[in-house]
Write a protein that holds these residues in place. Structure first.
Motif, PDB file in Angstrom:
ATOM      1  N   VAL A  88      27.187  30.945  93.486  1.00 31.60           N
ATOM      2  CA  VAL A  88      26.580  31.067  92.124  1.00 31.60           C
ATOM      3  C   VAL A  88      26.351  32.628  91.989  1.00 31.60           C
ATOM      4  O   VAL A  88      25.934  33.453  92.578  1.00 31.60           O
ATOM      5  CB  VAL A  88      24.952  30.514  92.353  1.00 31.60           C
ATOM      6  N   GLU A  89      26.929  32.814  90.939  1.00 35.70           N
ATOM      7  CA  GLU A  89      27.022  34.309  90.123  1.00 35.70           C
ATOM      8  C   GLU A  89      26.997  34.316  88.846  1.00 35.70           C
ATOM      9  O   GLU A  89      27.518  33.233  88.087  1.00 35.70           O
ATOM     10  CB  GLU A  89      28.435  34.862  90.442  1.00 35.70           C
ATOM     11  N   ALA A  90      25.966  35.252  88.448  1.00 42.39           N
ATOM     12  CA  ALA A  90      25.691  35.373  86.959  1.00 42.39           C
ATOM     13  C   ALA A  90      27.221  36.124  86.264  1.00 42.39           C
ATOM     14  O   ALA A  90      27.715  37.080  86.937  1.00 42.39           O
ATOM     15  CB  ALA A  90      24.842  36.353  86.686  1.00 42.39           C
ATOM     16  N   ASP A  91      27.647  35.213  85.333  1.00 44.28           N
ATOM     17  CA  ASP A  91      28.887  35.574  84.749  1.00 44.28           C
ATOM     18  C   ASP A  91      29.009  35.311  83.302  1.00 44.28           C
ATOM     19  O   ASP A  91      29.434  34.206  82.618  1.00 44.28           O
ATOM     20  CB  ASP A  91      30.237  34.845  85.153  1.00 44.28           C
ATOM     21  N   PRO A  92      28.477  36.495  82.454  1.00 37.86           N
ATOM     22  CA  PRO A  92      28.316  36.216  80.881  1.00 37.86           C
ATOM     23  C   PRO A  92      29.786  36.013  80.402  1.00 37.86           C
ATOM     24  O   PRO A  92      29.545  35.193  79.440  1.00 37.86           O
ATOM     25  CB  PRO A  92      27.806  37.695  80.717  1.00 37.86           C
ATOM     26  N   ALA A  93      30.654  36.437  80.544  1.00 43.08           N
ATOM     27  CA  ALA A  93      31.972  36.211  79.986  1.00 43.08           C
ATOM     28  C   ALA A  93      32.463  34.796  80.222  1.00 43.08           C
ATOM     29  O   ALA A  93      33.005  33.852  79.311  1.00 43.08           O
ATOM     30  CB  ALA A  93      33.211  37.141  80.800  1.00 43.08           C
ATOM     31  N   ARG A  94      32.426  34.359  81.683  1.00 41.97           N
ATOM     32  CA  ARG A  94      32.703  32.780  81.573  1.00 41.97           C
ATOM     33  C   ARG A  94      31.701  31.677  81.002  1.00 41.97           C
ATOM     34  O   ARG A  94      31.999  30.843  80.304  1.00 41.97           O
ATOM     35  CB  ARG A  94      32.583  32.584  83.240  1.00 41.97           C
ATOM     36  N   LEU A  95      30.420  32.092  81.006  1.00 46.41           N
ATOM     37  CA  LEU A  95      29.390  31.540  80.100  1.00 46.41           C
ATOM     38  C   LEU A  95      29.736  31.321  78.676  1.00 46.41           C
ATOM     39  O   LEU A  95      29.798  30.290  78.171  1.00 46.41           O
ATOM     40  CB  LEU A  95      27.908  31.911  80.247  1.00 46.41           C
ATOM     41  N   GLU A  96      30.379  32.428  78.215  1.00 45.27           N
ATOM     42  CA  GLU A  96      30.810  32.563  76.705  1.00 45.27           C
ATOM     43  C   GLU A  96      31.876  31.442  76.556  1.00 45.27           C
ATOM     44  O   GLU A  96      31.950  30.572  75.663  1.00 45.27           O
ATOM     45  CB  GLU A  96      30.866  33.837  76.175  1.00 45.27           C
ATOM     46  N   ALA A  97      32.791  31.687  77.408  1.00 48.22           N
ATOM     47  CA  ALA A  97      34.052  30.826  77.373  1.00 48.22           C
ATOM     48  C   ALA A  97      33.557  29.323  77.308  1.00 48.22           C
ATOM     49  O   ALA A  97      34.074  28.582  76.665  1.00 48.22           O
ATOM     50  CB  ALA A  97      35.060  31.188  78.418  1.00 48.22           C
ATOM     51  N   LYS A 127      17.857  32.937  88.291  1.00 51.53           N
ATOM     52  CA  LYS A 127      16.833  32.149  88.797  1.00 51.53           C
ATOM     53  C   LYS A 127      17.297  31.326  89.963  1.00 51.53           C
ATOM     54  O   LYS A 127      16.472  31.286  90.943  1.00 51.53           O
ATOM     55  CB  LYS A 127      16.134  31.475  87.797  1.00 51.53           C
ATOM     56  N   LEU A 128      18.729  30.672  89.911  1.00 55.90           N
ATOM     57  CA  LEU A 128      19.082  29.958  91.061  1.00 55.90           C
ATOM     58  C   LEU A 128      19.384  30.907  92.280  1.00 55.90           C
ATOM     59  O   LEU A 128      19.014  30.781  93.291  1.00 55.90           O
ATOM     60  CB  LEU A 128      20.384  29.530  90.637  1.00 55.90           C
ATOM     61  N   ARG A 129      19.807  32.161  92.189  1.00 52.33           N
ATOM     62  CA  ARG A 129      19.958  33.086  93.105  1.00 52.33           C
ATOM     63  C   ARG A 129      18.993  33.189  93.941  1.00 52.33           C
ATOM     64  O   ARG A 129      18.547  33.559  94.878  1.00 52.33           O
ATOM     65  CB  ARG A 129      20.707  34.216  92.777  1.00 52.33           C
ATOM     66  N   GLU A 130      17.604  33.760  92.843  1.00 50.43           N
ATOM     67  CA  GLU A 130      16.371  34.067  93.420  1.00 50.43           C
ATOM     68  C   GLU A 130      15.947  32.833  94.137  1.00 50.43           C
ATOM     69  O   GLU A 130      15.278  33.105  95.351  1.00 50.43           O
ATOM     70  CB  GLU A 130      15.425  34.258  92.164  1.00 50.43           C
ATOM     71  N   ALA A 131      15.841  31.746  93.955  1.00 49.88           N
ATOM     72  CA  ALA A 131      15.559  30.453  94.614  1.00 49.88           C
ATOM     73  C   ALA A 131      16.327  30.352  95.836  1.00 49.88           C
ATOM     74  O   ALA A 131      15.706  30.116  97.088  1.00 49.88           O
ATOM     75  CB  ALA A 131      15.648  29.380  93.705  1.00 49.88           C
ATOM     76  N   TYR A 132      17.645  30.712  95.998  1.00 48.82           N
ATOM     77  CA  TYR A 132      18.318  30.307  97.043  1.00 48.82           C
ATOM     78  C   TYR A 132      18.284  31.473  97.961  1.00 48.82           C
ATOM     79  O   TYR A 132      17.990  31.382  99.451  1.00 48.82           O
ATOM     80  CB  TYR A 132      19.800  30.304  96.687  1.00 48.82           C
ATOM     81  N   GLU A 133      17.953  32.787  97.678  1.00 51.51           N
ATOM     82  CA  GLU A 133      17.565  33.734  98.509  1.00 51.51           C
ATOM     83  C   GLU A 133      16.266  33.549  99.082  1.00 51.51           C
ATOM     84  O   GLU A 133      15.905  33.953 100.215  1.00 51.51           O
ATOM     85  CB  GLU A 133      17.536  35.136  97.571  1.00 51.51           C
ATOM     86  N   ALA A 134      15.398  33.036  98.518  1.00 47.52           N
ATOM     87  CA  ALA A 134      14.006  32.802  99.041  1.00 47.52           C
ATOM     88  C   ALA A 134      13.949  31.863 100.073  1.00 47.52           C
ATOM     89  O   ALA A 134      13.482  31.782 101.222  1.00 47.52           O
ATOM     90  CB  ALA A 134      12.950  32.426  97.938  1.00 47.52           C
TER      91      ALA A 134
END
Length: 398
Positions: free
Chosen positions: A296-305, A228-235
């Motif tokens: 801002v990048e989606a990183d599921p592995a980092r989020l889990e960590a 959602k953050l990337r969408e907001a920044y791109e807009a």
């Protein structure tokens, strides 16, 4: 001084309000007139035990109330007792004491409207009234008052000796308490040390850093909402810079138009400056948006960590308190306690040495105080003898 004594349904007294003024007051009356009843009623206010026999026949309860204005020395003592009991009192105001005795003999005592135990009332009463005709209120017959009476007669040197003894006794108490604490620590230290080592090891193994929990929570929020953050920044970038209708290209067109206008209208220069400044601000905003978009990048592995690390911190918080800072502070206290246990023999030896020194200091101070009290006793003996002689009791001995 007693300002007012109010009695209701006490013994044979139905209702009595006795107001006393400054100076010397004498109550006289023949036998059976009720003088002793007044003293008994007053005794209730001073902490005497109640009796159901004092409730007037047919009445549900007896009630005695008194208003006292103690002189300065006694007022200080009363204030200290009341403060210890948690009862506020302004010495500039009268002290109101009330005692109610029910028909079954149970009683309640109030000081300035606050319910107080009987032993507190008795302590207050010792500083309010001296009833010389009743032995239970004669200070001279209370052994616990004798030293205070004697110490009141100490000379200047004696008062210094008394203060020195107080300081020495306080130092001895502190030294004795420290030895007791360390001896208890020595007895219980082995099991406690194992527990402390476990807790210290658990916290150290976590490798906590100050402020880590706050940084991790901020990072978790960022990762959890990355899409959602990337969408907001791109807009925002499109509206500011990349789209055909973006703010920066449109401001550029406005700038060129105003430049042309300045050829024929000097007043257009002011508007041109504002548009130029707006372009700079929009360009700066667009650069900030592009920079943040790259971060801002989606990183599921980092989020889990991050979630795993926060859960480890929460487990420690449940044991040691909320927040990494609190846990690290507790670690310092645990390490200090463990160090004390591991060095208890050395600390105990030092504490025992200090206790021995304190005992010697106390013995010396006690000797000086004893000598001062003996001097005061001889002076008291002489003055009492003089008073007795003035009363034609010259052969009396004190």
């Amino acid at each position: 001084m007693i300002e007012l004594l109010r009695v209701r349904d006490f013994a044979i007294v139905d209702r009595l309000d006795l107001e006393l003024g400054p100076g010397f007051t004498v109550l006289t009356g023949e036998t059976g007139a009720g003088k002793s009843i007044l003293l008994q009623a007053l005794g209730l206010l001073l902490g005497d035990r109640a009796s159901r026999d004092w409730v007037r026949a047919g009445a549900p309860e007896a009630r005695v109330e008194g208003a006292f204005v103690p002189p300065a020395p006694a007022a200080g003592a009363v204030a200290a007792v009341l403060e210890e009991a948690g009862i506020p009192w302004d010495p500039a105001e009268p002290l109101v004491v009330t005692r109610v005795v029910a028909a079954d003999g149970r009683s309640r005592a109030h000081v300035n409207g606050a319910l107080v135990p009987l032993h507190v009332l008795a302590r207050v009463g010792t500083h309010l009234v001296e009833v010389s005709s009743q032995h239970q209120h004669q200070s001279l017959l209370r052994e616990e008052e004798h030293l205070a009476l004697l110490d009141a007669g100490l000379d200047a040197e004696g008062r210094r000796a008394f203060e020195g003894w107080q300081a020495a006794f306080a130092a001895w108490q502190e030294a004795r308490a420290e030895v007791d604490r360390l001896e208890r620590l020595d007895r219980e230290g082995r099991d406690r040390a194992e527990f402390l080592r476990f807790q210290i090891g658990e916290i150290r193994a976590a490798g906590l850093e100050p402020g880590e929990d706050e940084r991790l929570r901020a990072e978790r929020d960022l990762l959890a909402h990355a899409t959602k953050l990337r969408e907001a920044y791109e807009a925002a970038e499109a509206e500011l810079y990349t789209a055909d209708t973006a703010a920066l290209p449109r401001l550029g067109r406005a700038q060129r138009a105003l430049e042309a206008a300045t050829r024929w209208d000097p007043e257009a220069a002011a508007a041109l400056d504002l548009v130029t400044e707006a372009m700079a601000l929009v360009d700066e905003a667009a650069a900030a948006v592009r920079r943040r978009l790259g971060e801002v990048e989606a990183d599921p592995a980092r989020l889990e960590a991050v979630e795993t690390r926060l859960e480890a911190i929460r487990r420690l918080e449940r044991k040691h308190g909320a927040g990494v800072e609190t846990i690290l502070q507790k670690l310092e206290r645990l390490e200090a306690e463990l160090a004390e246990i591991e060095n208890v023999e050395w600390g105990l030896e030092r504490a025992r040495t200090r206790l021995q020194e304190a005992e010697q200091g106390l013995a010396g101070a006690a000797g000086a105080l004893r000598a001062a009290r003996e001097r005061a006793a001889r002076g008291l003996e002489r003055r009492v003898a003089e008073e007795l002689a003035a009363l034609a009791m010259g052969k009396a001995r004190f």
